[in-house]
Design a protein around this motif. Structure first.
Motif, mmCIF file in Angstrom:
data_model
loop_
_atom_site.group_PDB
_atom_site.id
_atom_site.type_symbol
_atom_site.label_atom_id
_atom_site.label_comp_id
_atom_site.label_asym_id
_atom_site.label_seq_id
_atom_site.Cartn_x
_atom_site.Cartn_y
_atom_site.Cartn_z
ATOM 1 N N VAL A 174 0.775 -1.518 0.386
ATOM 2 C CA VAL A 174 -0.173 0.031 0.027
ATOM 3 C C VAL A 174 0.655 1.540 0.135
ATOM 4 C CG1 VAL A 174 -1.972 1.418 1.615
ATOM 5 C CG2 VAL A 174 -2.140 -0.940 1.417
ATOM 6 N N LYS A 175 2.137 0.986 1.087
ATOM 7 C CA LYS A 175 3.095 2.240 0.950
ATOM 8 C C LYS A 175 3.572 2.888 -0.202
ATOM 9 C CE LYS A 175 6.957 3.719 2.875
ATOM 10 N NZ LYS A 175 7.604 4.889 1.675
ATOM 11 N N ASN A 176 3.647 1.773 -1.979
ATOM 12 C CA ASN A 176 4.153 1.697 -2.730
ATOM 13 C C ASN A 176 3.050 2.597 -3.560
ATOM 14 O OD1 ASN A 176 6.677 0.980 -2.465
ATOM 15 N ND2 ASN A 176 6.236 -0.768 -3.220
ATOM 16 N N MET A 177 1.714 2.788 -3.260
ATOM 17 C CA MET A 177 0.725 3.314 -4.268
ATOM 18 C C MET A 177 0.384 4.748 -3.703
ATOM 19 S SD MET A 177 -0.090 0.797 -6.054
ATOM 20 C CE MET A 177 0.025 -0.701 -5.983
ATOM 21 N N SER A 178 1.197 5.584 -2.709
ATOM 22 C CA SER A 178 1.265 6.372 -2.511
ATOM 23 C C SER A 178 2.422 7.152 -3.266
ATOM 24 C CB SER A 178 1.561 6.557 -0.623
ATOM 25 O OG SER A 178 3.088 6.396 -1.083
ATOM 26 N N TYR A 179 3.520 6.376 -4.267
ATOM 27 C CA TYR A 179 3.862 7.282 -5.022
ATOM 28 C C TYR A 179 3.254 7.892 -6.286
ATOM 29 C CZ TYR A 179 7.392 5.870 -2.128
ATOM 30 O OH TYR A 179 8.578 5.564 -0.760
ATOM 31 N N LEU A 180 2.435 7.755 -5.939
ATOM 32 C CA LEU A 180 1.179 7.711 -8.185
ATOM 33 C C LEU A 180 0.202 8.456 -7.416
ATOM 34 C CD1 LEU A 180 1.277 3.673 -9.433
ATOM 35 C CD2 LEU A 180 2.503 5.659 -9.868
#
Length: 274
Positions: A174-180
């Motif tokens: 989920v944290k990675n999705m915050s880069y988009l």
């Protein structure tokens, strides 16, 4: 419309070379795919199970400032790649399974080399792969279980060949999705949902990644004679080939932050300077 008649499939099936990889870096995979598209005449299916490190991959015409949270990406040193094909922006990692079809325009009987026709054919093929595993749908340009996306697609079509590649979310951080950023142009079925409400994990619907790969092989067998091919056979010392997929440098990203209001900079953003 179903592509390829039963008679055609039983008489002569074109050859499909299947290459499986485990954890190959996404840049290596994209360079391989572009070379196979442009420098070979075979049909290929490339399966890559996972990629490290986590990497943002953009379509050839995507605008970084509209799609990527640049400051956190710079702070956490997340690589950003602009690939050779169209389509949207994704972040990929070890939880992503990649599947790519690279085909001659005559490879599938009745298939015209246009984006919607290719999407329809792949949707039919994956419908067989996911039969009995959730409520699979081709929704606009995405693969979804019910109304939640788990597969994003991109294409590149040349005069005689085409490539269709997909990043499947077996799992995701989920944290990675915050880069988009949420894209300004989104499919209607998204209905303004954020990433976590819009996406789902394949692992919730299939028991193992190997079942997925085996399902792809079986579904391809309806259209092709599938031949397992070693990665070394697909690779070559083609030093003259210059792939167009590029890694954006930190300076490229800093320049976009500084000049994102400039139409001229947006037009050329992200391409490393020679």
């Amino acid at each position: 419309m179903a592509f390829g008649s039963a008679i055609e499939r039983s008489v002569a099936r074109p050859l499909m070379r299947l290459v499986t990889m485990g954890g190959a870096p996404i840049m290596q995979q994209l360079h391989l795919e572009e070379r196979l598209l442009r420098r070979t005449s075979d049909n290929w299916c490339i399966v890559n199970d996972g990629a490290a490190p986590p990497t943002i991959v953009m379509g050839v015409s995507g605008k970084v400032s509209e799609l990527v949270e640049i400051q956190p990406v710079l702070q956490d040193r997340v690589p950003v790649i602009r690939r050779f094909s169209g389509g949207g922006t994704v972040i990929v990692d070890q939880g992503t399974v990649f599947v790519t079809f690279i085909c001659n325009k005559t490879a599938v009987a009745g298939l015209q080399p246009f984006p919607r026709d290719i999407m329809t054919w792949t949707g039919q093929l994956y419908g067989k792969v996911f039969r009995g595993n959730g409520e699979f749908h081709l929704r606009e340009n995405d693969y979804a279980f019910s109304h939640r996306k788990f597969g994003g697609n991109a294409q590149s079509i040349t005069k005689d060949r085409w490539v269709h590649h997909t990043s499947f979310l077996w799992d995701y951080d989920v944290k990675n999705m915050s880069y988009l950023k949420n894209p300004q142009r989104a499919p209607e079925y998204r209905q303004a949902r954020n990433h976590t409400d819009f996406l789902c994990r394949m692992s919730e619907y299939m028991s193992s990644r190997s079942d997925f790969t085996e399902g792809i092989t079986a579904a391809l067998g309806d259209h092709f004679t599938v031949q397992h091919t070693e990665l070394e056979t697909a690779l070559s010392d083609d030093h003259e080939f210059a792939p167009s997929t590029k890694l954006l440098s930190p300076q490229d990203l800093q320049d976009i932050i500084s000049s994102k209001e400039s139409p001229t900079v947006e037009r050329v953003q992200g391409w490393p300077r020679s």
